[in-house]
Design an enzyme around this catalytic site. Structure first.
Site, PDB file in Angstrom:
ATOM      1  N   SER A  43     -12.480   3.783   4.670  1.00 32.92           N
ATOM      2  CA  SER A  43     -12.274   5.168   4.234  1.00 32.92           C
ATOM      3  C   SER A  43     -10.894   5.416   3.639  1.00 32.92           C
ATOM      4  O   SER A  43     -10.706   6.400   2.916  1.00 32.92           O
ATOM      5  CB  SER A  43     -12.491   6.135   5.404  1.00 32.92           C
ATOM      6  OG  SER A  43     -11.619   5.822   6.483  1.00 32.92           O
ATOM      7  N   ASP A 334      -7.366  15.053   8.546  1.00 34.86           N
ATOM      8  CA  ASP A 334      -8.245  15.276   9.687  1.00 34.86           C
ATOM      9  C   ASP A 334      -7.691  14.453  10.852  1.00 34.86           C
ATOM     10  O   ASP A 334      -6.536  14.046  10.804  1.00 34.86           O
ATOM     11  CB  ASP A 334      -9.713  14.945   9.352  1.00 34.86           C
ATOM     12  CG  ASP A 334      -9.912  13.514   8.860  1.00 34.86           C
ATOM     13  OD1 ASP A 334      -9.052  12.652   9.145  1.00 34.86           O
ATOM     14  OD2 ASP A 334     -10.930  13.252   8.190  1.00 34.86           O
ATOM     15  N   HIS A 337      -7.527  10.547   9.083  1.00 38.31           N
ATOM     16  CA  HIS A 337      -7.076  10.163   7.741  1.00 38.31           C
ATOM     17  C   HIS A 337      -5.827  10.921   7.297  1.00 38.31           C
ATOM     18  O   HIS A 337      -5.715  12.122   7.548  1.00 38.31           O
ATOM     19  CB  HIS A 337      -8.207  10.398   6.741  1.00 38.31           C
ATOM     20  CG  HIS A 337      -9.482   9.714   7.127  1.00 38.31           C
ATOM     21  ND1 HIS A 337     -10.529  10.384   7.728  1.00 38.31           N
ATOM     22  CD2 HIS A 337      -9.855   8.418   7.011  1.00 38.31           C
ATOM     23  CE1 HIS A 337     -11.508   9.522   7.961  1.00 38.31           C
ATOM     24  NE2 HIS A 337     -11.128   8.325   7.543  1.00 38.31           N
TER      25      HIS A 337
END
Length: 359
Positions: A43, A334, A337
């Protein structure tokens, strides 16, 4: 002859003598630029490939992308750009690195590079199965498919030259520990932390060998971040998640051990492949500077900007979530991340190492 005319003639002679050197310098500078950028990983590197597969690990909805161009949620797990977007700009190939699975990409867009990364994946073959995402071996298959497309469009020789002069960035490993080893009772029953780290590095080496076999020659390998400083890790493992939000050093020590072994592994691979350039990209140090060292003007380092900042990520950070007013004051977007600002600062610290690969 007047003094003015004398200086004009002198200046013209100087420019004539310097012209070939200036042209040569400009040419050398152009040679430093890479032809394309290719991204593999999780990610931290996925600009939206997970939009095109069946997985709960998506971010193609607000408030993700809040500070991206036109406020579009692209599938990047942050409020704006990823580090790889900034790197692509730095090496001069493109503004943003698109996801390979976007079928609308033109040949010209494909030609300057794409990302094959998938949020939730890892080097351990079990890790992508947990989240039903794209494994690193599948990412290599997509890269082979990419080359076939390019060969059909521009020919085999041009494609080989393109790959040879491209920059490759790999960023993965965090999910193997955070989502897999330290959460599920599967690998931890078979491996100690040390032997699991070795297991991951064996898979990493196999992955790098496949890249080399496909023509990659300029490769940057991102290490692990201080995992004990991720807001979600603090929340889950702190004695009191609300009042005691210091980094959990045990989990960061796993990253330090992994990074140390990774650097040795890269040196071994480099020695065995003298025609290639490998570099370790340190993310641990810069993030620690932001979180603990207060090197930059962040106000929050142990909460995410989205929601409570304690556990939110993917579908838990959604259009109904509260969002902080200024994400640039937060290290994390978040609970997992980084924010765009954090990625930007990380990309800046990468630049000297990127230069060592590309120049």
């Amino acid at each position: 002859m007047s003094l003015l005319i004398f200086f004009i003639i002198l200046l013209l002679i100087f420019l004539m003598l310097e012209a070939p050197l200036l042209i040569q310098a400009q040419s050398n500078n152009n040679n430093n630029l890479v032809s394309a950028i290719f991204i593999f990983g999780d990610s931290t590197a996925d600009p939206g490939n997970n939009n095109y597969i069946s997985t709960p690990f998506k971010s193609n909805f607000s408030p993700y992308g809040k500070d991206f161009l036109n406020h579009v949620p692209t599938g990047r797990f942050t409020n704006g750009m990823l580090a790889n977007d900034f790197i692509a700009r730095y090496v001069g190939v493109k503004e943003y690195v698109p996801p390979y699975l976007d079928q609308s990409l033109s040949i010209e867009e494909l030609k300057t590079g794409v990302s094959f990364a998938s949020a939730g994946t890892g080097f351990d073959p079990l890790t992508p199965k947990i989240s039903n995402v794209i494994s690193l071996s599948k990412q290599i298959e997509y890269f082979k498919e990419y080359q076939e497309k390019m060969e059909a469009a521009i020919g085999k020789e041009q494609t080989q030259n393109l790959i040879k002069e491209s920059l490759f960035i790999i960023s993965a490993g965090t999910n193997d520990f955070v989502v897999n080893y330290n959460t599920l009772p599967i690998r931890s029953k078979t491996y100690t932390l040390s032997t699991y780290t070795d297991f991951l590095l064996q898979h990493l080496q196999l992955f790098l060998q496949k890249l080399l076999d496909q023509g990659a020659r300029k490769i940057g390998m991102v290490g692990l971040p201080p995992m004990g400083c991720l807001p979600i890790v603090i929340t889950i493992h702190s004695d009191n998640a609300f009042s005691k939000r210091d980094c959990i050093d045990f989990y960061s020590s796993i990253a330090r051990d992994y990074n140390s072994k990774l650097q040795k592994k890269l040196n071994d691979i480099k020695f065995a492949n003298l025609g290639s350039r490998f570099a370790y990209l340190d993310i641990y140090g810069p993030l620690m500077d932001m979180i603990v060292g207060h090197k930059y003007d962040f106000e929050k380092a142990n909460y995410g900007c989205c929601g409570t900042g304690l556990l939110e990520g993917a579908f838990l950070c959604n259009p109904s979530s509260y969002v902080c007013k200024n994400a640039s004051k937060y290290v994390f977007w978040d609970s997992i991340h980084p924010t765009e600002k954090t990625y930007y600062l990380i990309s800046q610290t990468f630049q000297p190492t990127i230069d060592s690969i590309t120049k």
